[in-house]
Write an enzyme that holds these catalytic residues in place. Structure first.
Site, PDB file in Angstrom:
ATOM      1  N   GLU A 187      -3.099  46.031 -21.858  1.00 53.63           N
ATOM      2  CA  GLU A 187      -2.496  44.883 -22.538  1.00 53.63           C
ATOM      3  C   GLU A 187      -3.274  44.501 -23.803  1.00 53.63           C
ATOM      4  O   GLU A 187      -3.929  43.469 -23.851  1.00 53.63           O
ATOM      5  CB  GLU A 187      -2.394  43.689 -21.595  1.00 53.63           C
ATOM      6  CG  GLU A 187      -1.489  43.970 -20.405  1.00 53.63           C
ATOM      7  CD  GLU A 187      -1.289  42.768 -19.503  1.00 53.63           C
ATOM      8  OE1 GLU A 187      -2.056  41.798 -19.620  1.00 53.63           O
ATOM      9  OE2 GLU A 187      -0.357  42.798 -18.684  1.00 53.63           O
ATOM     10  N   ASP A 211      -8.364  38.411 -16.537  1.00 53.51           N
ATOM     11  CA  ASP A 211      -8.086  37.621 -15.346  1.00 53.51           C
ATOM     12  C   ASP A 211      -8.895  38.092 -14.134  1.00 53.51           C
ATOM     13  O   ASP A 211      -8.335  38.350 -13.079  1.00 53.51           O
ATOM     14  CB  ASP A 211      -6.572  37.725 -15.085  1.00 53.51           C
ATOM     15  CG  ASP A 211      -6.111  36.898 -13.913  1.00 53.51           C
ATOM     16  OD1 ASP A 211      -6.663  35.812 -13.715  1.00 53.51           O
ATOM     17  OD2 ASP A 211      -5.193  37.352 -13.189  1.00 53.51           O
ATOM     18  N   GLU A 232       2.138  47.330 -13.642  1.00 49.20           N
ATOM     19  CA  GLU A 232       1.865  46.043 -12.969  1.00 49.20           C
ATOM     20  C   GLU A 232       3.179  45.297 -12.817  1.00 49.20           C
ATOM     21  O   GLU A 232       3.945  45.172 -13.771  1.00 49.20           O
ATOM     22  CB  GLU A 232       0.908  45.161 -13.784  1.00 49.20           C
ATOM     23  CG  GLU A 232      -0.534  45.562 -13.719  1.00 49.20           C
ATOM     24  CD  GLU A 232      -1.469  44.557 -14.410  1.00 49.20           C
ATOM     25  OE1 GLU A 232      -1.133  43.346 -14.467  1.00 49.20           O
ATOM     26  OE2 GLU A 232      -2.519  45.005 -14.907  1.00 49.20           O
ATOM     27  N   TYR A 245       5.919  40.610 -15.693  1.00 53.23           N
ATOM     28  CA  TYR A 245       6.004  39.610 -14.616  1.00 53.23           C
ATOM     29  C   TYR A 245       7.264  38.772 -14.733  1.00 53.23           C
ATOM     30  O   TYR A 245       7.201  37.565 -14.890  1.00 53.23           O
ATOM     31  CB  TYR A 245       4.738  38.749 -14.633  1.00 53.23           C
ATOM     32  CG  TYR A 245       3.535  39.557 -14.198  1.00 53.23           C
ATOM     33  CD1 TYR A 245       3.231  39.708 -12.859  1.00 53.23           C
ATOM     34  CD2 TYR A 245       2.761  40.234 -15.130  1.00 53.23           C
ATOM     35  CE1 TYR A 245       2.171  40.486 -12.447  1.00 53.23           C
ATOM     36  CE2 TYR A 245       1.696  41.022 -14.727  1.00 53.23           C
ATOM     37  CZ  TYR A 245       1.404  41.144 -13.385  1.00 53.23           C
ATOM     38  OH  TYR A 245       0.361  41.929 -12.976  1.00 53.23           O
TER      39      TYR A 245
HETATM   40  C1  BDP Z   1      -1.876  41.037 -16.264  1.00 56.23           C
HETATM   41  C2  BDP Z   1      -3.281  41.594 -16.250  1.00 56.23           C
HETATM   42  C3  BDP Z   1      -3.987  41.428 -14.909  1.00 56.23           C
HETATM   43  C4  BDP Z   1      -3.731  40.045 -14.364  1.00 56.23           C
HETATM   44  C5  BDP Z   1      -2.248  39.890 -14.141  1.00 56.23           C
HETATM   45  C6  BDP Z   1      -1.903  38.514 -13.544  1.00 56.23           C
HETATM   46  O1  BDP Z   1      -3.292  42.947 -16.635  1.00 56.23           O
HETATM   47  O2  BDP Z   1      -5.355  41.653 -15.084  1.00 56.23           O
HETATM   48  O3  BDP Z   1      -4.462  39.760 -13.221  1.00 56.23           O
HETATM   49  O4  BDP Z   1      -1.606  39.987 -15.385  1.00 56.23           O
HETATM   50  O5  BDP Z   1      -1.731  37.581 -14.315  1.00 56.23           O
HETATM   51  O6  BDP Z   1      -1.663  40.447 -17.481  1.00 56.23           O
HETATM   52  O7  BDP Z   1      -1.837  38.389 -12.337  1.00 56.23           O
END
Ligand code: BDP
Length: 603
Positions: free
Chosen positions: A413, A168, A502, A466
């Site tokens: 990932e 991404d 993250e 997320y």
């Molecule tokens: C994660 C990735 C990261 C993405 C992020 C996203 O590690 O590079 O930018 O999600 O979706 O999967 O914002």
């Protein structure tokens, strides 16, 4: 590899600046041997910079294949008789270098430096020409991976193709880091390795100096920040002891200068190189990440090398601004997601006491689906593993002496829920431990704990997740329940410390709504706060890295409005509302976690 530096014996000539540039849309330059003569029909191109955003031409922004760079230089008259090396800090993703039409180097991988001895290729007393072809094509055998998609249908013109990739961030390309020329004498220092230990207040620095001429005498000296010599030694490997050593600590860096020299039998200093090193220890013990024996809590971000116009080109103005923002927000660390960053930034991190997790560019090795095989003969295969090992080795070789770097991340990932990923990551983990027995290692997780097959090889569990964004979008009320459920699962399954490497939400700066809805600054702040409530309850959580430090460019797509907006700062480095919340939270934590200070209070 030693960064090119001016020392008592070495001299550097930086070739950064405006180069002559020529895209090669038909990919015919190599066959036509464009490197044999000066390039024609060029445009000016700054180095270092990505070429993609420099012109108004969408075709160049989205170019697939080769581009050509050319520069001329004069080797200083005083260098004649010396060994002359051309160093390329980073050419994304593959490059071949010619000097005066003769091949000097070829390199695969966009995020690490390479160099070539060009002593025999240059002519003194006249202009020399350096030509570099840079190719940006990604395949299953590159890091990161990708594939060229062609279309066999009537809707697309014949020959139409796109570069697909699974990570991404925008596939910026070009000469992203400086190109330098340097001279050494014919007898020179090839490499230096230092590691440190602390025993009862005494700092111990173990060193190895690899000299090109083994019979040369190696002398080393360690100087403190006042320039006072605190220890000396002789021999290509040895130990330096520093009584009452000042330790390199997070946010309180102390750097010693390590000087290595090679002397000839005639009493002449043949080479000299100097490194800034820190005396500090790193260790994972139980659920703690110890720096100098003290529990450390990671507060900070996943970052990118990304800024307006220059793309991934190194810019010290941006680097210093980013360091200042990290200090302002009371962060103490970042991960070099998702590739090794320029050493210029690591030098700043060493100086500022910012702790770094260094990552290999293994990003995009999953399709976020437990059924799709990525570790397979037609995708990530033995050749991919060989390259992954090569990049890991080069990363450790480059960054091993940086005190700021405390852990290696071997992938972000990956499909490490697949059986085939087990031997793959076992070999990588074994290699990292063999090359650097002193730093812990991690892999950044996508699968859930019951699906992950490789965590036994690593010291720390890093988790990207997320909730209430990609999963249950908008449902902020679920965040705490889900985060707690997952993190406890990781700890129950592996018994290792966990960093949330993250978590975050896109927020368009200036976009507000209350009660919060997705993409507003309120939503981003609220989501992060709910994650934090969970971290503060769980003792085995040893860090929080928000995704992301700043907004960044991505490929175009229906989920990205002018790039990824999960930044706590905009791409222009201005704070969103959540920045102020983080600044307060991290200030209250001090250098260690709330949990740990509570433990201390109880004692
Ligand atoms: C994660 C990735 C990261 C993405 C992020 C996203 O590690 O590079 O930018 O999600 O979706 O999967 O914002």
């Amino acid at each position: 590899m030693l960064f090119p530096k001016d020392t008592l014996t070495r001299e550097v000539k930086d070739l950064s600046g405006i180069w002559r540039f020529k895209p090669d849309p038909e990919n015919k330059g190599r066959e036509e041997e464009w490197y044999k003569a000066p390039l024609h029909d060029t445009i000016p191109m700054p180095v270092p910079a990505s070429y993609n955003d420099i012109t108004q031409d969408a075709a160049l922004r989205d170019h697939i294949g080769d581009v050509w760079y050319e520069q001329t230089f004069i080797a200083p008259r005083s260098w004649s008789g010396d060994r002359i090396v051309l160093w390329v800090g980073g050419a994304c993703h593959h490059a071949v270098v010619w000097v005066n039409g003769a091949e000097a180097a070829a390199h695969k991988g966009g995020f690490l430096p390479f160099e070539a001895d060009i002593t025999e290729l240059i002519v003194h007393g006249q202009e020399n020409r350096v030509t570099i072809v840079v190719n940006n094509v990604l395949s299953w055998q590159t890091l990161p991976p990708g594939r060229i998609k062609t279309f066999d249908d009537e809707k697309h013109p014949e020959g139409y193709r796109v570069q697909e990739y699974f990570h991404d961030f925008f596939n910026y390309a070009g000469l992203h880091r400086p190109v330098k020329l340097y001279r050494t004498s014919q007898s020179y220092i090839k490499d230096i390795t230092t590691t440190a230990d602390v025993q009862a207040g005494t700092g111990i620095v173990y060193y190895t100096v690899e000299a090109s001429r083994p019979e040369g005498e190696v002398r080393v000296r360690l100087l403190d920040e006042d320039g006072i010599t605190v220890a000396t030694s002789k021999g290509s490997s040895g130990t330096l002891r520093v009584e009452n050593a000042r330790l390199w600590k997070p946010l309180q860096a102390y750097l010693y200068s390590f000087h290595a020299e090679v002397w000839g039998a005639d009493g002449e200093r043949e080479d000299h190189y100097q490194l800034q090193i820190g005396i500090r220890t790193v260790k994972v013990e139980g659920t703690r990440f110890l720096i100098n024996g003290e529990p450390f809590y990671f507060k900070g971000f996943g970052k990118h090398e990304d800024s307006d116009i220059r793309g991934k080109g190194v810019d010290q103005t941006v680097n210093v601004k980013d360091m200042n923002l990290l200090r302002w927000i009371n962060a103490n660390s970042f991960r070099t997601s998702h590739y090794p960053y320029a050493e210029e930034l690591l030098d700043l991190a060493d100086r500022e006491g910012i702790v770094v997790i260094g990552e290999v560019p293994a990003v995009g090795f999953t399709f976020f689906n437990y059924n799709d095989k990525v570790y397979a003969p037609d995708k990530a295969n033995d050749e991919t593993l060989a390259h992954h090992l090569e990049v890991l080795t080069a990363l450790i070789a480059r960054d091993k002496n940086h005190p700021s770097v405390v852990m290696w991340s071997l992938a972000n990932e990956a499909a490490n829920f697949q059986e085939e990923s087990v031997p793959y990551f076992r070999q990588l983990a074994d290699t990292a431990r063999r090359l650097d027995p002193h730093r812990p290692i991690t892999i950044v997780q996508w699968p859930l704990p019951d699906k992950c097959r490789v965590s036994q090889f690593f010291d720390v569990i890093c988790v990207n997740r997320y909730y209430s964004w990609y999963q249950d979008p908008g449902a902020l009320e679920l965040v705490e329940h889900q985060v707690e459920w997952e993190l406890k699962g990781w700890f129950r399954t592996f018994g290792k410390p966990v960093i949330m490497s993250e978590y975050g939400a896109d927020a368009i700066a200036g976009f507000h709504q209350d009660p919060p809805v997705m993409f507003t600054e309120e939503y981003q702040q609220e989501l992060l706060t709910r994650y934090h409530n969970v971290f503060d309850r769980l003792d085995f959580v040893i860090g929080e890295h928000v995704w992301a430090f700043a907004d960044f460019a991505t490929k175009q797509g229906i989920t990205r409005v002018g790039g990824n907006k999960k930044g706590i700062f905009t791409r222009q480095r201005q704070p969103k509302a959540a920045a102020h919340m983080l600044r307060r939270r991290w200030s209250e934590m001090g250098d260690y976690s709330v949990k740990i200070s509570k433990e201390h209070d109880q004692k």
